[in-house]
Scaffold this active site. Structure first.
Site, PDB file in Angstrom:
ATOM      1  N   VAL A 219      63.106 126.429  90.171  1.00  0.00           N
ATOM      2  CA  VAL A 219      62.243 125.369  90.671  1.00  0.00           C
ATOM      3  C   VAL A 219      61.388 124.898  89.496  1.00  0.00           C
ATOM      4  O   VAL A 219      61.402 125.492  88.420  1.00  0.00           O
ATOM      5  CB  VAL A 219      61.352 125.840  91.850  1.00  0.00           C
ATOM      6  CG1 VAL A 219      62.193 126.146  93.063  1.00  0.00           C
ATOM      7  CG2 VAL A 219      60.505 127.031  91.455  1.00  0.00           C
ATOM      8  N   ASP A 220      60.662 123.851  89.732  1.00  0.00           N
ATOM      9  CA  ASP A 220      59.906 123.140  88.702  1.00  0.00           C
ATOM     10  C   ASP A 220      59.116 124.066  87.774  1.00  0.00           C
ATOM     11  O   ASP A 220      58.319 124.878  88.224  1.00  0.00           O
ATOM     12  CB  ASP A 220      58.941 122.189  89.403  1.00  0.00           C
ATOM     13  CG  ASP A 220      58.276 121.203  88.456  1.00  0.00           C
ATOM     14  OD1 ASP A 220      58.422 121.358  87.236  1.00  0.00           O
ATOM     15  OD2 ASP A 220      57.618 120.283  88.952  1.00  0.00           O
ATOM     16  N   GLY A 221      59.352 123.917  86.464  1.00  0.00           N
ATOM     17  CA  GLY A 221      58.599 124.691  85.487  1.00  0.00           C
ATOM     18  C   GLY A 221      57.120 124.359  85.491  1.00  0.00           C
ATOM     19  O   GLY A 221      56.295 125.130  85.007  1.00  0.00           O
TER      20      GLY A 221
END
Length: 379
Positions: A219-221
């Site tokens: 998922v989004d860094g």
């Protein structure tokens, strides 16, 4: 002039030349680009101005950003930009100039972030189409001969974070690891896709290394490293193979580009309730600002070596406005101050030092047969 005076004069000039050489060559140059948002107005304007100024001050119309930086890092849309300006076209040069990269993202924004209307109707929330983004990224990171680029195929060391749901820990993609083992080498488009998988907007993205031995459900860094500058600095400090002369922040020259505040606080309802998307926005802004504050402290004795470019929160909607805004700087013990310089002028001053130090001496891509000991895993 006596012989002694002449000799002293010669040694003084040699000493000044030597000191000047040390001053301009000892610093490792890091470029970091924040995640957050989909339009990249702030970072896009900054990147174009950065490359234009490099070309102006070097009198080289073909100079690229990658020529003057030793490490490039990015998260989310910032990672896509970072990968575009560092991906190797097969000749040791980047696939895209800064202008081309920003233009491509602007023109393909509706495809990269295409609303999945069916998902929105079923789940009462807006989700973007994974297939649409996948298609654009695959085409973006493919050479003319059809070669699909991997993390190892970059002109300069690249670092991109995401968050792995399988291990419940950050997962950092780096060219250093990719060059050491195919188990840490991933298709470049998948790396960008992984760091862009924002919860509530995209589904988690599963990916596997090129040899099939390492997997990640990303998922989004931005949830952990929306501002990847600290991760990039830590990587350089501990990567003695690529950066043997770096002992501390005094050996670094850092440019950190924000992507503008997301405005998560403005979405909080009067009763204090927050939607999932507003919580994500607040997290992204909070992570970026916290990192900036920490680095402001770390570089408090050499503040010129760390430059942060960020919109001041007044809602700039055009690139020219971003560059003409007065710059904002974090104070060592908290808070911010408004500078007399504009963001554009800060970039110009940074480029002056960047160009004075000359082009980077790092090899454009890692040697396949390297007689060095394996690099310790950076994760």
């Amino acid at each position: 002039m006596t012989k002694i005076e002449w000799t002293n004069n010669i040694f003084t000039k040699l000493e000044q030349k030597w000191l000047s050489h040390c001053e301009t060559t000892k610093k490792v140059r890091i470029l970091s680009i924040d995640g957050g948002g989909t339009t990249s107005i702030v970072s896009g304007a900054s990147l174009i101005h950065l490359e234009d100024q490099i070309r102006l001050k070097t009198s080289d119309p073909h100079a690229k950003i990658a020529d003057f930086f030793d490490m490039i890092a990015g998260t989310g849309v910032g990672a896509i930009l970072a990968a575009m300006i560092s991906a190797d076209d097969g000749t040791g040069h980047p696939l895209f100039t800064a202008t081309e990269a920003v233009k491509f993202i602007t023109q393909n924004n509706s495809k990269l972030f295409k609303v999945n209307k069916l998902a929105g109707a079923l789940h009462r929330q807006k989700r973007f189409s994974s297939k649409s983004m996948d298609k654009v990224l695959k085409e973006m990171f493919k050479r003319e001969d059809g070669t699909v680029l991997t993390l190892k195929d970059t002109c300069k060391p690249l670092l991109v974070p995401c968050y792995d749901l399988k291990s419940s820990a950050p997962f950092v993609f780096s060219r250093a690891d990719a060059s050491e083992s195919p188990s840490f080498n991933f298709d470049l488009w998948k790396v960008c896709r992984a760091t862009s998988a924002t919860p509530s907007l995209f589904k988690p993205f599963p990916l596997i290394s090129v040899d099939g031995k390492t997997s990640c459900t990303a998922v989004d860094g931005g949830l952990v490293m929306n501002n990847p500058t600290a991760a990039a600095i830590t990587h350089v400090l501990h990567n003695k193979r690529d950066f043997p002369s770096v002992n501390g922040v005094e050996n670094l020259l850092v440019l950190s580009l924000g992507n503008g505040p997301t405005g998560g606080w403005s979405k909080v309802r009067n009763n204090g309730d927050c939607s999932t998307s507003s919580v994500v926005d607040i997290v992204l802004d909070g992570v970026s600002e916290t990192v900036d504050q920490m680095l402001g402290n770390a570089f408090s004795w050499n503040r010129a070596d760390y430059v942060r470019i960020q919109a001041n929160g007044l809602g700039s909607e055009r690139m020219e406005e971003v560059l003409n805004e007065r710059a904002v700087e974090s104070l060592p013990f908290g808070g911010k101050r408004l500078l007399t310089e504009t963001n554009g002028q800060r970039i110009e001053g940074f480029v002056q030092r960047l160009v004075a130090s000359g082009k980077t001496s790092l090899p454009p891509s890692p040697c396949k047969e390297s007689a060095v000991s394996p690099l310790a895993n950076s994760r």
